[in-house]
Design a protein around this motif. Structure first.
Motif, PDB file in Angstrom:
ATOM      1  N   UNK A 695       9.632  25.525  42.845  1.00  0.00           N
ATOM      2  CA  UNK A 695       8.599  25.008  43.758  1.00  0.00           C
ATOM      3  C   UNK A 695       7.186  25.266  43.248  1.00  0.00           C
ATOM      4  N   UNK A 696       7.039  26.242  42.362  1.00  0.00           N
ATOM      5  CA  UNK A 696       5.702  26.549  41.831  1.00  0.00           C
ATOM      6  C   UNK A 696       5.458  25.937  40.461  1.00  0.00           C
ATOM      7  N   UNK A 697       6.375  25.067  40.017  1.00  0.00           N
ATOM      8  CA  UNK A 697       6.232  24.504  38.672  1.00  0.00           C
ATOM      9  C   UNK A 697       4.955  23.668  38.566  1.00  0.00           C
ATOM     10  N   UNK A 698       4.268  23.828  37.444  1.00  0.00           N
ATOM     11  CA  UNK A 698       3.037  23.067  37.194  1.00  0.00           C
ATOM     12  C   UNK A 698       3.388  21.892  36.278  1.00  0.00           C
ATOM     13  N   UNK A 699       3.183  20.691  36.787  1.00  0.00           N
ATOM     14  CA  UNK A 699       3.525  19.483  36.017  1.00  0.00           C
ATOM     15  C   UNK A 699       2.231  18.858  35.520  1.00  0.00           C
ATOM     16  N   UNK A 700       2.161  18.635  34.195  1.00  0.00           N
ATOM     17  CA  UNK A 700       0.963  17.996  33.628  1.00  0.00           C
ATOM     18  C   UNK A 700       1.345  16.607  33.135  1.00  0.00           C
ATOM     19  N   UNK A 701       0.501  15.611  33.393  1.00  0.00           N
ATOM     20  CA  UNK A 701       0.870  14.244  33.011  1.00  0.00           C
ATOM     21  C   UNK A 701       1.098  14.119  31.508  1.00  0.00           C
ATOM     22  N   UNK A 702       2.160  13.403  31.178  1.00  0.00           N
ATOM     23  CA  UNK A 702       2.484  13.168  29.771  1.00  0.00           C
ATOM     24  C   UNK A 702       1.721  11.957  29.263  1.00  0.00           C
ATOM     25  N   UNK A 703       1.416  11.974  27.972  1.00  0.00           N
ATOM     26  CA  UNK A 703       0.829  10.799  27.319  1.00  0.00           C
ATOM     27  C   UNK A 703       1.958   9.998  26.671  1.00  0.00           C
ATOM     28  N   UNK A 704       2.750  10.656  25.812  1.00  0.00           N
ATOM     29  CA  UNK A 704       3.899   9.997  25.184  1.00  0.00           C
ATOM     30  C   UNK A 704       5.161  10.261  25.992  1.00  0.00           C
ATOM     31  N   UNK A 722      -6.559  19.056  19.547  1.00  0.00           N
ATOM     32  CA  UNK A 722      -5.379  18.497  18.863  1.00  0.00           C
ATOM     33  C   UNK A 722      -4.337  18.116  19.906  1.00  0.00           C
ATOM     34  N   UNK A 723      -3.589  17.079  19.582  1.00  0.00           N
ATOM     35  CA  UNK A 723      -2.454  16.676  20.425  1.00  0.00           C
ATOM     36  C   UNK A 723      -1.245  16.574  19.510  1.00  0.00           C
ATOM     37  N   UNK A 724      -0.177  17.252  19.864  1.00  0.00           N
ATOM     38  CA  UNK A 724       1.002  17.316  18.991  1.00  0.00           C
ATOM     39  C   UNK A 724       2.199  16.748  19.751  1.00  0.00           C
ATOM     40  N   UNK A 725       2.566  15.492  19.485  1.00  0.00           N
ATOM     41  CA  UNK A 725       3.679  14.873  20.221  1.00  0.00           C
ATOM     42  C   UNK A 725       4.977  15.657  20.034  1.00  0.00           C
ATOM     43  N   UNK A 726       5.756  15.724  21.107  1.00  0.00           N
ATOM     44  CA  UNK A 726       6.992  16.505  21.079  1.00  0.00           C
ATOM     45  C   UNK A 726       8.200  15.677  20.652  1.00  0.00           C
ATOM     46  N   UNK A 727       7.982  14.421  20.288  1.00  0.00           N
ATOM     47  CA  UNK A 727       9.103  13.562  19.879  1.00  0.00           C
ATOM     48  C   UNK A 727      10.003  14.234  18.839  1.00  0.00           C
ATOM     49  N   UNK A 728       9.457  14.838  17.774  1.00  0.00           N
ATOM     50  CA  UNK A 728      10.363  15.436  16.780  1.00  0.00           C
ATOM     51  C   UNK A 728      11.118  16.654  17.314  1.00  0.00           C
ATOM     52  N   UNK A 729      10.622  17.231  18.415  1.00  0.00           N
ATOM     53  CA  UNK A 729      11.237  18.459  18.926  1.00  0.00           C
ATOM     54  C   UNK A 729      12.209  18.189  20.068  1.00  0.00           C
ATOM     55  N   UNK A 753      -9.424  29.104  23.611  1.00  0.00           N
ATOM     56  CA  UNK A 753      -8.468  28.002  23.521  1.00  0.00           C
ATOM     57  C   UNK A 753      -7.507  28.034  24.698  1.00  0.00           C
ATOM     58  N   UNK A 754      -7.143  26.818  25.134  1.00  0.00           N
ATOM     59  CA  UNK A 754      -6.079  26.661  26.120  1.00  0.00           C
ATOM     60  C   UNK A 754      -5.024  25.767  25.477  1.00  0.00           C
ATOM     61  N   UNK A 755      -3.806  26.256  25.427  1.00  0.00           N
ATOM     62  CA  UNK A 755      -2.707  25.524  24.787  1.00  0.00           C
ATOM     63  C   UNK A 755      -1.735  25.150  25.897  1.00  0.00           C
ATOM     64  N   UNK A 756      -1.507  23.850  26.081  1.00  0.00           N
ATOM     65  CA  UNK A 756      -0.626  23.429  27.177  1.00  0.00           C
ATOM     66  C   UNK A 756       0.430  22.457  26.659  1.00  0.00           C
ATOM     67  N   UNK A 757       1.569  22.470  27.326  1.00  0.00           N
ATOM     68  CA  UNK A 757       2.559  21.409  27.114  1.00  0.00           C
ATOM     69  C   UNK A 757       2.544  20.525  28.347  1.00  0.00           C
TER      70      UNK A 757
END
Ligand code: ACM
Length: 792
Positions: A695-704, A722-729, A753-757
């Motif tokens: 219920x506390x999950x933080x959802x951030x809008x995806x680009x890809x 920087x933006x690092x697409x997760x397609x290969x992962x 720095x703030x690093x987010x997925x």
């Protein structure tokens, strides 16, 4: 000390020509510290191979068994073979004697006299003699002991007895279970730290582990869950369920084994919450009529037993079998974390509450617990339960012993329990939940947040602040919890338990006046060596060197070394060799040229050369400050993160990720970005198993489509670097290395720095293993402890 005892000690001291009672000599390195220790200046007693042990007095069969086990223990761990005899042997170097009228404190007390007549252990009961034998084993394994050599035992008198009757370890066999052999090893080890209660947590949402006659589905269905996430590593395949339970014969064997070591196994049946596996077996036990799966998540499940007559009949049947299997006076009936959402939503449960004239669902839980407790008390047993209903402002059955795990607010809840007349066991999660991790070292093992260090365990408040002397008298003991969500195997259990169990042992046994952190540390090395001899895989975390690397003047790195306790001497090498007791002692931060590549190895030693912590290594060069692993990043919520194990790679150690469950967001304050052109991230997806945290999950809008990692400057909404697409992962099962140029000029200096997925963590939360910046075309970034090459 009783009058008779004081007179005895004084007379004895006079005979030995000792002027005053002094604190235990360093030669006696006992853990837990005894109630009274009077070392003497007279010659030590030598115990060599072949020394005779005589057995005298009452309770001869039990005493003989105690002495036989002592002789075995000494042979196994110390390499000394003693010879036990029942004859009145004048040559006996060691004498055990049970005298029911001896002037020894209580049934668990004992006295050891070491003088020119040899070593004499006296107790009133076998239990006391057993604890005397444990102390004697410790006397024969003093600091610096070596296997096989004769032992010198310093002379004096030890008069000892425990502070508390309940010195307990809770073992959760619900989330992950342990084999009978593992549980027996643990019981053996517990007894050697003078612990005497194993609270065996046998039922959980994730598994019902006890056979109950007449209810075969409890173990046929309720003991099996789908092998989700890392459970598949345990079963060998995601298609192979994770199943396990204990038969009546196995339980009897464990109870018998424990009794021989003066450990009581207190069974734990959790009611009415933590019961999803039971409802999966018999849906009529639940409120909704639906059959849930045996839970594969961790956390608080909403599935509660329905508090009706049919359920109470079931519970009586379960407890009848529990009482047949476990002779323990105490039986735990749980009562924690009973989320009332299903009860609130049920017209039948609402109607029952009103019919009983109760004001709310907490009172209904109290009523239900009262019925269950009544069944136990009617059979002469004492119910034990958690303090949750007191937190909720409700009451617990008067006869119930309260295990207080809410240690916040100055032990307010424990104090309330005492003031309501309960006996209380102190088990504050803040310091005595040993599934919590022990440090913030990069190589710290998986564990729950927040950190519970060895010192925090040792400094646990065992008498709630504000308790009167009479109230304090109702604190019956202390208990550590080993909850096993993150403890899939026995190696993990041992690492989490030890050496914090040593702190627990001293809290439970030694008098309050003996509480002495520095003395405890001094006595720990001999104990660690005993653990080693017993084969216990303890954590050296409290002594492990940590590397704090910062930029020095010019092109240099400044490296500060420290360990958590500040105990021992850190010694280091810079040539790649393993540090020894002769290596350079660390006294002040080192300055290293950044252009050189230095391999720094450090370890911690006692003055006599005893290694307190295994060597740790870091390669230091110009790239060092450009990389961090997740243990070196803050979470965006500023809450301490969980340390979660990743999948076991084909080679190398299992990765451990520090992550804030439900929020894929990390902070690196003042990252040194001058001149950087490229960033690499090592990332992995971990299975979402966090139940009520959803219920506390933080959802951030995806680009890809697969989402991406983003690196922002200054704040989480600041400029995108920087933006690092997760397609290969997205399809990988282990870690994936992502790379990207730094798109915008980050400026000349340091930036926050703030690093987010992006995306929804409930679909599988992204973990960040490491972030590394580089300049030009160079690939940089060396994790502490190893330089990785090739594909992981
Ligand atoms: C507990 O930690 N839920 C007792």
């Amino acid at each position: 000390m009783g009058k008779g005892l004081a007179a005895f000690a004084a007379a004895w001291l006079a005979t030995m020509g000792i002027a005053t009672a002094t604190p235990a000599a360093p030669a006696w390195s006992l853990l837990p510290q005894p109630a009274h220790a009077y070392p003497a200046a007279s010659p030590a007693v030598e115990i060599a191979d072949g020394a005779v042990v005589a057995v005298h007095g009452a309770d001869r069969p039990q005493l003989q068994a105690i002495v036989d086990r002592f002789v075995h223990l000494l042979a196994d761990t110390r390499g000394l073979r003693l010879h036990a005899t029942t004859a009145a042997d004048a040559r006996a170097a060691i004498t055990f004697n049970i005298d029911p009228h001896a002037d020894v404190a209580g049934g668990a007390g004992y006295r050891i006299v070491i003088d020119d007549q040899g070593i004499r252990i006296t107790a009133r009961t076998p239990r006391g003699a057993f604890y005397g034998s444990v102390t004697l084993w410790q006397l024969l394994t003093p600091p610096g002991w070596t296997r096989g050599s004769a032992a010198e035992v310093a002379a004096g008198v030890i008069d000892d007895h425990p502070r508390f009757a309940w010195r307990a370890l809770l073992l959760d066999s619900g989330r992950h279970y342990q084999s009978v052999a593992e549980i027996e090893r643990l019981i053996d080890w517990m007894s050697l730290d003078k612990l005497d209660v194993l609270l065996w947590h046998l039922t959980e949402d994730q598994g019902w582990r006890l056979d109950i006659p007449g209810y075969p589905a409890l173990t046929k269905t309720g003991a099996c869950r789908n092998a989700v996430g890392l459970d598949a590593e345990l079963t060998g395949s995601p298609d192979q369920p994770y199943c396990g339970h204990y038969t009546a014969a196995e339980v009897r064997e464990i109870v018998r084994y424990a009794a021989e070591r003066y450990v009581t196994v207190v069974p734990g049946i959790d009611l009415p919450g933590h019961a999803q596996a039971a409802i999966a077996a018999y849906p009529w036990l639940g409120v909704t009529g639906q059959r849930p799966p045996v839970w594969t998540d961790w956390g608080v499940s909403p599935w509660l037993l329905k508090p009706d007559a049919k359920t109470l009949h079931f519970v009586d049947d379960v407890l009848d079998e529990v009482m047949r299997l476990f002779p323990s006076k105490y039986v735990s009936i749980g009562g924690d974390e009973a989320d009332k959402q299903q009860w609130n939503a049920s017209p039948a449960v609402q109607a029952q509450m009103h019919q009983l004239g109760l004001a709310n669902m907490d009172q209904l839980q109290g009523w239900f617990t009262g019925q269950v407790a009544g069944h136990l008390t009617a059979h002469g047993r004492t119910p034990v339960g958690w303090d949750d209903e007191l937190v909720a402002g409700a009451t617990l059955p008067a006869a119930e012993v309260v295990m207080s795990w809410h240690g916040n607010d100055g032990e307010r809840v424990a104090l309330a329990a005492l003031r309501q007349g309960h006996d209380v066991v102190m088990t504050p999660q803040e310091s005595l939940y040993f599934d919590h991790y022990q440090s913030s070292l990069p190589d710290e093992w998986p564990g729950q947040p927040p950190m519970a260090t060895l010192r925090q365990a040792y400094d646990t408040v065992v008498i709630p602040h504000g308790a009167s002397a009479a109230e304090a008298g109702h604190v019956i003991g202390v208990q550590a919890g080993l909850w096993t969500e993150l403890m899939p195997d026995f190696a993990r259990d041992q690492h989490a338990l030890y050496p914090r169990v040593a702190a627990l042992a001293e809290l439970g046994w030694s008098p309050a006046a003996a509480h002495d952190w520095h003395g405890f540390l001094q006595r720990l090395p001999a104990e660690l060596e005993r653990y080693r001899a017993l084969g216990i895989g303890y954590a050296d975390t409290a002594f492990a060197p940590a590397f704090d690397v910062t930029a020095g003047a010019g092109d240099t790195l400044r490296v500060a070394l420290a360990n958590q306790t500040g105990f021992g001497t850190i010694r280091y090498t810079t040539d790649g060799s393993a540090p020894t007791p002769a290596s350079t002692a660390y006294v002040r931060p080192l300055t290293l040229a950044a252009r050189d590549r230095t391999t720094l190895r450090a370890a911690t030693f006692m003055p006599d050369g005893y290694p307190l912590a295994a060597p740790r290594m870091q390669v230091l060069d110009a790239a060092t400050l450009l990389g961090r692993d997740s243990s070196q990043l803050a979470s965006c919520s500023h809450q301490p993160g969980m340390r979660l194990g990743g999948r076991q790679p084909a080679r190398g150690p299992r990765p451990v990720y520090t992550m804030d469950v439900g929020d894929m967001c990390w902070l690196w304050p003042q990252a040194p970005l001058a001149g950087v052109t490229h960033v690499n991230l090592s990332v992995a997806r971990v299975t979402w198993r966090f139940g009520d945290e959803a219920k506390d999950a933080v959802v951030r809008p995806r680009v890809g489509a697969a989402g991406e990692f983003e690196i922002h400057a200054d704040s989480c909404t600041g400029p995108l670097l920087a933006r690092l697409p997760l397609t290969p992962a997205a399809q990988a099962s282990g870690q994936t290395r992502l790379g990207a140029p730094i798109a915008t000029t980050p400026g000349n200096g340091a930036r926050d720095l703030c690093i987010v997925a992006t995306g929804d963590p409930r679909d599988g939360q992204w973990a960040l293993a490491r972030i590394t910046f580089s300049k030009g075309n160079t690939e940089t970034g060396v994790p502490q402890g190893e330089r990785r090459t090739g594909k992981r």
